[in-house]
Enzyme design. Structure first.
Site, PDB file in Angstrom:
ATOM      1  N   GLY A 197       2.458   2.184  10.810  1.00 14.79           N
ATOM      2  CA  GLY A 197       3.377   3.301  10.638  1.00 14.79           C
ATOM      3  C   GLY A 197       4.083   3.716  11.919  1.00 14.79           C
ATOM      4  O   GLY A 197       4.720   4.763  11.983  1.00 14.79           O
ATOM      5  N   SER A 233       3.454  -2.219  10.286  1.00 13.84           N
ATOM      6  CA  SER A 233       4.911  -2.237  10.437  1.00 13.84           C
ATOM      7  C   SER A 233       5.548  -3.581  10.047  1.00 13.84           C
ATOM      8  O   SER A 233       6.515  -4.030  10.667  1.00 13.84           O
ATOM      9  CB  SER A 233       5.312  -1.847  11.863  1.00 13.84           C
ATOM     10  OG  SER A 233       4.878  -0.527  12.151  1.00 13.84           O
ATOM     11  N   HIS A 276      -9.621   1.027   4.970  1.00 17.09           N
ATOM     12  CA  HIS A 276      -8.335   1.238   5.653  1.00 17.09           C
ATOM     13  C   HIS A 276      -8.560   2.169   6.847  1.00 17.09           C
ATOM     14  O   HIS A 276      -9.346   3.112   6.770  1.00 17.09           O
ATOM     15  CB  HIS A 276      -7.312   1.833   4.686  1.00 17.09           C
ATOM     16  CG  HIS A 276      -5.924   1.813   5.257  1.00 17.09           C
ATOM     17  ND1 HIS A 276      -5.501   2.752   6.167  1.00 17.09           N
ATOM     18  CD2 HIS A 276      -4.896   0.948   5.095  1.00 17.09           C
ATOM     19  CE1 HIS A 276      -4.243   2.460   6.521  1.00 17.09           C
ATOM     20  NE2 HIS A 276      -3.865   1.379   5.888  1.00 17.09           N
ATOM     21  N   GLU A 287      -5.304  -5.160  10.648  1.00 12.08           N
ATOM     22  CA  GLU A 287      -4.300  -4.120  10.843  1.00 12.08           C
ATOM     23  C   GLU A 287      -4.572  -3.382  12.155  1.00 12.08           C
ATOM     24  O   GLU A 287      -5.378  -2.439  12.180  1.00 12.08           O
ATOM     25  CB  GLU A 287      -4.352  -3.112   9.694  1.00 12.08           C
ATOM     26  CG  GLU A 287      -4.036  -3.693   8.339  1.00 12.08           C
ATOM     27  CD  GLU A 287      -3.504  -2.625   7.386  1.00 12.08           C
ATOM     28  OE1 GLU A 287      -2.392  -2.792   6.895  1.00 12.08           O
ATOM     29  OE2 GLU A 287      -4.188  -1.618   7.179  1.00 12.08           O
ATOM     30  N   GLY A 315       2.841  -1.182   4.286  1.00  9.94           N
ATOM     31  CA  GLY A 315       2.844   0.238   3.965  1.00  9.94           C
ATOM     32  C   GLY A 315       4.262   0.712   3.678  1.00  9.94           C
ATOM     33  O   GLY A 315       4.804   0.493   2.585  1.00  9.94           O
ATOM     34  N   GLY A 316       4.871   1.346   4.669  1.00 12.34           N
ATOM     35  CA  GLY A 316       6.186   1.971   4.501  1.00 12.34           C
ATOM     36  C   GLY A 316       7.214   1.102   3.784  1.00 12.34           C
ATOM     37  O   GLY A 316       7.902   1.582   2.868  1.00 12.34           O
ATOM     38  N   ASN A 375       0.861  -1.189   0.000  1.00 18.16           N
ATOM     39  CA  ASN A 375       0.000   0.000   0.000  1.00 18.16           C
ATOM     40  C   ASN A 375       0.900   1.242   0.000  1.00 18.16           C
ATOM     41  O   ASN A 375       1.502   1.577   1.010  1.00 18.16           O
ATOM     42  CB  ASN A 375      -0.881  -0.046   1.267  1.00 18.16           C
ATOM     43  CG  ASN A 375      -1.731   1.201   1.435  1.00 18.16           C
ATOM     44  OD1 ASN A 375      -1.814   2.037   0.534  1.00 18.16           O
ATOM     45  ND2 ASN A 375      -2.370   1.324   2.592  1.00 18.16           N
ATOM     46  N   TRP A 376       0.972   1.886  -1.166  1.00 17.58           N
ATOM     47  CA  TRP A 376       1.892   3.028  -1.297  1.00 17.58           C
ATOM     48  C   TRP A 376       1.315   4.310  -0.694  1.00 17.58           C
ATOM     49  O   TRP A 376       1.997   5.339  -0.654  1.00 17.58           O
ATOM     50  CB  TRP A 376       2.242   3.261  -2.767  1.00 17.58           C
ATOM     51  CG  TRP A 376       3.046   2.141  -3.373  1.00 17.58           C
ATOM     52  CD1 TRP A 376       3.477   0.995  -2.743  1.00 17.58           C
ATOM     53  CD2 TRP A 376       3.531   2.045  -4.722  1.00 17.58           C
ATOM     54  NE1 TRP A 376       4.186   0.201  -3.614  1.00 17.58           N
ATOM     55  CE2 TRP A 376       4.237   0.828  -4.837  1.00 17.58           C
ATOM     56  CE3 TRP A 376       3.439   2.868  -5.839  1.00 17.58           C
ATOM     57  CZ2 TRP A 376       4.846   0.409  -6.020  1.00 17.58           C
ATOM     58  CZ3 TRP A 376       4.043   2.468  -7.035  1.00 17.58           C
ATOM     59  CH2 TRP A 376       4.738   1.247  -7.117  1.00 17.58           C
ATOM     60  N   LYS A 377       0.062   4.259  -0.282  1.00 15.52           N
ATOM     61  CA  LYS A 377      -0.595   5.423   0.327  1.00 15.52           C
ATOM     62  C   LYS A 377      -0.388   6.675  -0.540  1.00 15.52           C
ATOM     63  O   LYS A 377      -0.308   6.574  -1.755  1.00 15.52           O
ATOM     64  CB  LYS A 377      -0.095   5.616   1.760  1.00 15.52           C
ATOM     65  CG  LYS A 377      -0.226   4.335   2.594  1.00 15.52           C
ATOM     66  CD  LYS A 377      -0.054   4.536   4.061  1.00 15.52           C
ATOM     67  CE  LYS A 377      -0.212   3.198   4.785  1.00 15.52           C
ATOM     68  NZ  LYS A 377      -0.145   3.298   6.221  1.00 15.52           N
ATOM     69  N   GLU A 413      -6.922   4.528   8.009  1.00 12.97           N
ATOM     70  CA  GLU A 413      -6.692   5.960   7.754  1.00 12.97           C
ATOM     71  C   GLU A 413      -7.927   6.597   7.146  1.00 12.97           C
ATOM     72  O   GLU A 413      -8.233   7.762   7.402  1.00 12.97           O
ATOM     73  CB  GLU A 413      -5.446   6.134   6.863  1.00 12.97           C
ATOM     74  CG  GLU A 413      -4.174   5.926   7.665  1.00 12.97           C
ATOM     75  CD  GLU A 413      -2.984   5.420   6.880  1.00 12.97           C
ATOM     76  OE1 GLU A 413      -2.982   5.478   5.641  1.00 12.97           O
ATOM     77  OE2 GLU A 413      -2.033   4.938   7.534  1.00 12.97           O
TER      78      GLU A 413
HETATM   79  P1  PGA Z   1       2.815   0.250   7.642  1.00 16.12           P
HETATM   80  O1  PGA Z   1       1.357   0.446   7.030  1.00 16.12           O
HETATM   81  O2  PGA Z   1       3.367  -1.025   7.064  1.00 16.12           O
HETATM   82  O3  PGA Z   1       3.586   1.473   7.221  1.00 16.12           O
HETATM   83  O4  PGA Z   1       2.662   0.143   9.125  1.00 16.12           O
HETATM   84  C1  PGA Z   1       0.472  -0.626   6.824  1.00 16.12           C
HETATM   85  C2  PGA Z   1      -0.839  -0.126   6.259  1.00 16.12           C
HETATM   86  O5  PGA Z   1      -1.324   0.915   6.674  1.00 16.12           O
HETATM   87  O6  PGA Z   1      -1.431  -0.784   5.353  1.00 16.12           O
END
Ligand code: PGA
Length: 251
Positions: free
Chosen positions: A173, A212, A95, A167, A233-234, A9-11, A97
């Site tokens: 993050g 993470s 998600h 998640e 994510g990251g 997930n490149w957000k 967020e």
């Molecule tokens: P993260 O994000 O790996 O940076 O913790 C995961 C996500 O939000 O899908």
């Protein structure tokens, strides 16, 4: 046997330059044949990324879709059919967020889920508790409520073509990963919950972990019986790191 899925997930990250570099680097990585690999770039880069990975076994999806499947008067939104037309095959829905920052509730997420599926896309339904909910002993209840928002409205059959991503919000993050045992416990409980509706669908359902995930902790997480891959994510913004995570999901 469930086939693992690793989704990046490149957000809201990247520029034309950095994304071109990332896809070039990804396309030369050794990806495991027994793992589904998917990436979710920002909407405006979807077409470029789809073209760039057309010859690789990497699937491209969207981070969100509109509440209705077909096109219409919804300024700023993108319909699931438009995403399918572009060549996407998956979409992330719910998600945390978006639940938190865009105030998406279970009802909205349910509409997006069915819009995605009706257009032939596979939804990845994200669920997870806040730190306060975990500390209050409400992690499982929260996750069950989020799963039931789909199941009670749409029926268990919709999970035949869907993925659930667990998640925990406190792990996204933050560098704080749920321990493999903590993650496995919730994954097993989600599967057991779905099994109350259909044992066979529960058995086939892919439940992936996000929060993470990195190359250093992926193998231990993916070794758990009910963890079928990851939503990353990251670490998905680095081709070496992401492909190492993908390989950790393989045999
Ligand atoms: P993260 O994000 O790996 O940076 O913790 C995961 C996500 O939000 O899908």
């Amino acid at each position: 046997m469930r086939r693992p899925l690793v989704a990046g997930n490149w957000k809201m990250h990247g520029t034309r330059g950095s994304i071109a570099k990332l896809v070039t680097e990804l396309s030369v990585q050794a990806m495991p044949a027994d793992v589904d690999v998917a990436i979710f770039p920002g909407l405006i880069y979807l077409q470029t990324v789809l073209a760039a990975v057309a010859d690789c076994a990497i699937v491209v999806g969207s981070q969100d879709c509109a509440v209705q499947m077909e096109e219409g008067a919804l300024t700023g939104e993108t319909s699931a059919l438009q995403l399918q037309d572009l060549g996407c095959s998956m979409v992330i829905v719910g998600h945390s967020e978006r639940r938190q920052l865009q105030e998406e509730n279970d009802g909205v997420i349910c509409r997006k889920f069915i819009a995605a599926q009706s257009a032939g896309l596979t939804p990845i339904l994200c669920v997870g508790e806040t730190l306060a909910e975990r500390e209050a002993g409400l992690a499982l209840l929260t996750v069950q409520r989020q799963v039931d928002a789909i199941l009670l409205e749409l029926g268990v059959d919709v999970l035949r073509n869907a993925v659930i991503a667990y998640e925990p919000i406190w792990a996204i993050g933050t560098g704080l990963t749920a321990s493999p045992e903590q993650a496995q416990e919730i994954h097993a409980q989600i599967r057991a919950h779905v099994a109350k509706y259909s044992a066979s669908i529960a058995q086939e359902l892919r439940i992936i972990y996000g929060g993470s995930v990195k190359a250093a902790n992926a193998a231990e997480l993916f070794a758990q019986a009910d963890i079928d891959g990851g939503l990353v994510g990251g670490a998905s913004l680095n081709a070496d790191e992401f492909s190492a995570i993908c390989r950790a999901a393989g045999n």
